[in-house]
Design a protein around this motif. Sequence first.
Motif, PDB file in Angstrom:
ATOM      1  N   ALA A 153       0.840  -1.198   0.000  1.00  0.00           N
ATOM      2  CA  ALA A 153       0.000   0.000   0.000  1.00  0.00           C
ATOM      3  C   ALA A 153       0.874   1.247   0.000  1.00  0.00           C
ATOM      4  CB  ALA A 153      -0.923   0.001   1.214  1.00  0.00           C
ATOM      5  N   VAL A 154       0.333   2.316  -0.574  1.00  0.00           N
ATOM      6  CA  VAL A 154       0.960   3.634  -0.549  1.00  0.00           C
ATOM      7  C   VAL A 154      -0.032   4.600   0.074  1.00  0.00           C
ATOM      8  CG1 VAL A 154       1.888   5.535  -1.927  1.00  0.00           C
ATOM      9  CG2 VAL A 154       2.349   3.174  -2.604  1.00  0.00           C
ATOM     10  N   ARG A 155       0.341   5.176   1.212  1.00  0.00           N
ATOM     11  CA  ARG A 155      -0.542   6.111   1.935  1.00  0.00           C
ATOM     12  C   ARG A 155      -1.930   5.513   2.174  1.00  0.00           C
ATOM     13  NH1 ARG A 155      -2.074  10.481  -0.137  1.00  0.00           N
ATOM     14  NH2 ARG A 155      -1.641  10.152  -2.357  1.00  0.00           N
ATOM     15  N   GLY A 156      -1.972   4.227   2.444  1.00  0.00           N
ATOM     16  CA  GLY A 156      -3.234   3.559   2.742  1.00  0.00           C
ATOM     17  C   GLY A 156      -3.963   3.025   1.525  1.00  0.00           C
ATOM     18  N   TYR A 157      -3.527   3.377   0.324  1.00  0.00           N
ATOM     19  CA  TYR A 157      -4.151   2.896  -0.908  1.00  0.00           C
ATOM     20  C   TYR A 157      -3.482   1.598  -1.358  1.00  0.00           C
ATOM     21  CZ  TYR A 157      -6.347   7.486  -1.419  1.00  0.00           C
ATOM     22  OH  TYR A 157      -7.082   8.627  -1.224  1.00  0.00           O
ATOM     23  N   LYS A 158      -4.271   0.619  -1.666  1.00  0.00           N
ATOM     24  CA  LYS A 158      -3.738  -0.668  -2.107  1.00  0.00           C
ATOM     25  C   LYS A 158      -3.174  -0.544  -3.520  1.00  0.00           C
ATOM     26  CE  LYS A 158      -5.249  -5.479  -2.752  1.00  0.00           C
ATOM     27  NZ  LYS A 158      -6.386  -6.424  -2.564  1.00  0.00           N
ATOM     28  N   VAL A 159      -1.961  -1.039  -3.716  1.00  0.00           N
ATOM     29  CA  VAL A 159      -1.338  -1.017  -5.041  1.00  0.00           C
ATOM     30  C   VAL A 159      -0.961  -2.423  -5.509  1.00  0.00           C
ATOM     31  CG1 VAL A 159      -0.448   1.330  -4.796  1.00  0.00           C
ATOM     32  CG2 VAL A 159       0.979  -0.617  -4.086  1.00  0.00           C
ATOM     33  N   SER A 160      -1.243  -3.416  -4.667  1.00  0.00           N
ATOM     34  CA  SER A 160      -0.864  -4.784  -5.005  1.00  0.00           C
ATOM     35  C   SER A 160      -1.764  -5.782  -4.305  1.00  0.00           C
ATOM     36  CB  SER A 160       0.596  -5.036  -4.604  1.00  0.00           C
ATOM     37  OG  SER A 160       0.946  -6.389  -4.799  1.00  0.00           O
ATOM     38  N   GLY A 161      -2.271  -6.755  -5.075  1.00  0.00           N
ATOM     39  CA  GLY A 161      -2.990  -7.889  -4.508  1.00  0.00           C
ATOM     40  C   GLY A 161      -2.046  -9.079  -4.445  1.00  0.00           C
ATOM     41  N   THR A 162      -2.324 -10.045  -3.583  1.00  0.00           N
ATOM     42  CA  THR A 162      -1.381 -11.140  -3.389  1.00  0.00           C
ATOM     43  C   THR A 162      -2.106 -12.440  -3.079  1.00  0.00           C
ATOM     44  OG1 THR A 162       0.674 -11.703  -2.226  1.00  0.00           O
ATOM     45  CG2 THR A 162      -1.080 -10.751  -0.917  1.00  0.00           C
ATOM     46  N   ALA A 163      -1.564 -13.554  -3.543  1.00  0.00           N
ATOM     47  CA  ALA A 163      -2.134 -14.878  -3.299  1.00  0.00           C
ATOM     48  C   ALA A 163      -1.013 -15.902  -3.401  1.00  0.00           C
ATOM     49  CB  ALA A 163      -3.249 -15.196  -4.295  1.00  0.00           C
TER      50      ALA A 163
END
Length: 365
Positions: A153-163
């Motif tokens: 995350a950047v400043r609380g914004y998600k920039v990557s999902g993961t599995a």
Amino acid sequence: MMTSRCTVRACATCAAKERKPFVLPKVKKTVCVSTSNDIFRNLALEHWFYKNLKFDEHHHKLMLWVNGPCVVIGRHQNPWTECNVPWLAANKTHLARRNSGGGTVYHDGGNLNLTFFTPNEHYHRRSNLQFISDTIYQDFGLRMDINKREDLAVRGYKVSGTAAKLARHCAYHHCTLLVAADKQNLRSALQPSDWNITTNATQSIKSNIRNLRDECADITVDGLVHSLARGYLNWNNTNANSDQITDSLQTVAPSETHFPGLETFYNEYKSWQWTFGKTPKFSASKTFKHHEVSFELAIQVEEGLISDVDVKVPNGYPDYQIVRQLQDTQAIVGQKYDVELISRLGKVFQETLQVSSQHLDSAVV
């Protein structure tokens, strides 16, 4: 690679909560960059590596790949609750089901995907994410944090999902990086069905998202491929020279010629049976209103096929012929629950109610 520094600063609170870092053993590492933008071919290549290569204490691998517009759901998810299936069909956006769990993500040319292959005992998701975060900070000056759900995350914004997917012989962890994705298409694609769906399938957790380029204009997909590839090959291997790095970086075309058996995986990932037939059983219902009278159409779906249909008509509704016509929708049992059938069924339902209204109007006259 050094560029102008970006200005987002690290969150001190998050940094203080960092777990003790995982120490990656010194092993041979290779990087594979796929030349394909076909989601089904890239998933097939990823699965081919997982099934055919031996990952042990001497060998780890990173796969970098970019897809054309598509939505990728987790292995145990329901596409009808996760995305706008009719919109995808109308806008040439593929729908794919991957082999790992987790939630739904949108891909396009502004999204970079990474898959880390290791032996099971070396699997460490947070370490991989920390590597990505550290590399991007070093090369672009953009600080990212790892949140409690182990997303970047950047400043609380998600920039990557993961599995991830773990087996006895090996494991892989894959994740996305939103670089310059089309956010309008992302929102349209991930708008779920307007039918009321009841399911036990895994549900995605909605998050506020942001592209990395919104924070740092210097970041591009190609730039990240170069940066992360070199960073991975140098990870805990500071003595690697340029020749060793070049030899360990491979650009590959996912094809049967280079990877025997890949076409079998490709055809499976692209099949209706895998994408829709693997959906956990669910029920879908929709209410149709006509002249303030409500009718409900309820459908049961198992393995992607309609197993039961129920039409709920208000008590005392006078037009028995129309009621019988509506209840004749049982004829669709056994058919695929798909975009074409849903559209056709909705039209038939509305047209039948319209005829019913005309009959009732004539009776009143």
